[in-house]
Design an enzyme around this catalytic site. Structure first.
Site: not given
Ligand SMILES: *Cc1c(COP(=O)(O)O)cnc(C)c1O
Length: 355
Positions: A101, A168, A192
């Site tokens: 990511w 993030d 998530k």
């Protein structure tokens, strides 16, 4: 019987949240209309949005001067929005590369200016968090990924910088106590640890915006969304509502201090078995282990068939590892009950008896 859901994302949500969400789809708050068929400008929905935004501020204990947005496009769109809104023309940003990511965020940011990757754990398939690095000082912001969902590593200490700090937090927001006011921009895909896929939480310090010299398209401009109270265009009403329910569930539980304690116990239970059981190896470096995504492999791949059979039979779901790591990944987000983790531990012990 409901399965033990270890999915990495979209992932487990509290049962009571799912029930309330299902009811609201048929008849929202007794108004004889569905949540998803009323105007987003109706009082009923505006209340939902405002409640969700204020729960975020309360749970994260944010000081004045921060705005909370529920946007669309996933964390993946934030990879470029963060750069678009913060990197000056001819500017530069510093990134840490701690997983797939982060790498994607770096790739997007490069479209807006110079990117210095000042630390990386790519040399060991991202199984650790870099420690001895020098944070560049000539940057508009520093970007990190607090929890690396695929590899199961998590920052315990954050880089110290006088530049803006962007994070993030898709896979560990609301899971542990942090001084959230140390961050200038936080973003997280809902799916998530907060809600269904379809909305992205953005927490941003107002004073950092509008300083790049760029013209930003309206939908990508945080200031536009802030000026319209996160309702510049039709917001994703269902994901926002379910996120609100999850945040309310978390508040009722005692907020982040309470869930942090539970998360530590849950992770300790599983890591203890990985360390004790000679048939398994942990993937992530011990000091960097994630409380949210637990990655492990079989010491002997010949046991795969029987282990897979055992956990399937026990009602365990979603523990197959990401293709780039292999092995197994048990995602144990906020809503994961300790009992489900005990089931997985029992299965790991059963394997010892069966071989
Ligand atoms: C899942 C994930 C993303 C991607 O989120 P999307 O909403 O699918 O764009 C980004 N960062 C992290 C840390 C993730 O876990």
């Amino acid at each position: 019987m409901k399965k033990h859901n270890f999915s990495a994302g979209p992932c487990i949500l509290p049962q009571e949240v799912l029930k309330k969400a299902a009811e609201a789809v048929v008849n929202f708050n007794g108004i004889d209309l569905s949540l998803i068929e009323i105007s987003h400008r109706s009082k009923e929905f505006v209340d939902v949005m405002e409640n969700a935004r204020s729960l975020v501020k309360e749970l994260l204990n944010l000081p004045e001067g921060y705005s909370v947005l529920f946007l669309q496009g996933g964390a993946s769109l934030e990879f470029l929005m963060a750069a678009y809104n913060l990197m000056k023309i001819n500017g530069k940003a510093g990134y840490m590369d701690t997983g797939a990511w982060s790498s994607k965020a770096i790739k997007e940011a490069k479209q807006f200016g110079e990117v210095e990757v000042f630390a990386s754990s790519k040399d060991k398939t991202f199984n650790y968090i870099p420690k001895n690095y020098t944070v560049p000082t000539d940057v508009d912001y520093v970007h990190i990924t607090s929890n690396n969902t695929i590899y199961g590593t998590q920052f315990k200490e954050f880089p110290k910088t006088d530049s803006l700090l962007v994070c993030d937090m898709s896979s560990d927001i609301f899971s542990r106590q942090l001084d959230f006011s140390k961050f200038d921009l936080i973003y997280a895909g809902a799916q998530k640890n907060m809600g269904p896929a379809g909305t992205t939480l953005v927490v941003v310090k107002d004073e950092i915006l509008g300083k790049t010299g760029r013209t930003i398209p309206a939908m990508l401009d945080y200031q536009v969304h802030i000026s319209k109270d996160s309702m510049f265009n039709t917001p994703p009403v269902f994901p926002v509502y379910v996120s609100m329910l999850t945040l309310q569930w978390l508040k009722d539980l005692g907020g982040i201090p309470a869930i942090e304690k539970i998360n530590e116990e849950k992770a300790a239970l599983l890591y203890a078995e990985i360390d004790r059981n000679p048939l398994f190896n942990g993937f992530a470096a011990k000091e960097d282990r994630s409380l949210m995504n637990v990655t492990f492999t079989l010491a002997n791949d010949d046991h795969k068939e029987i282990f897979d059979k055992l956990w399937n039979a026990a009602g365990v779901s979603g523990i197959k590892g990401h293709r780039s790591v292999g092995g197994y990944r048990a995602s144990i987000y906020n809503a994961m009950p300790k009992e489900s983790i005990q089931v997985l531990v029992d299965v790991m012990q059963q394997l010892e008896k069966e071989i």
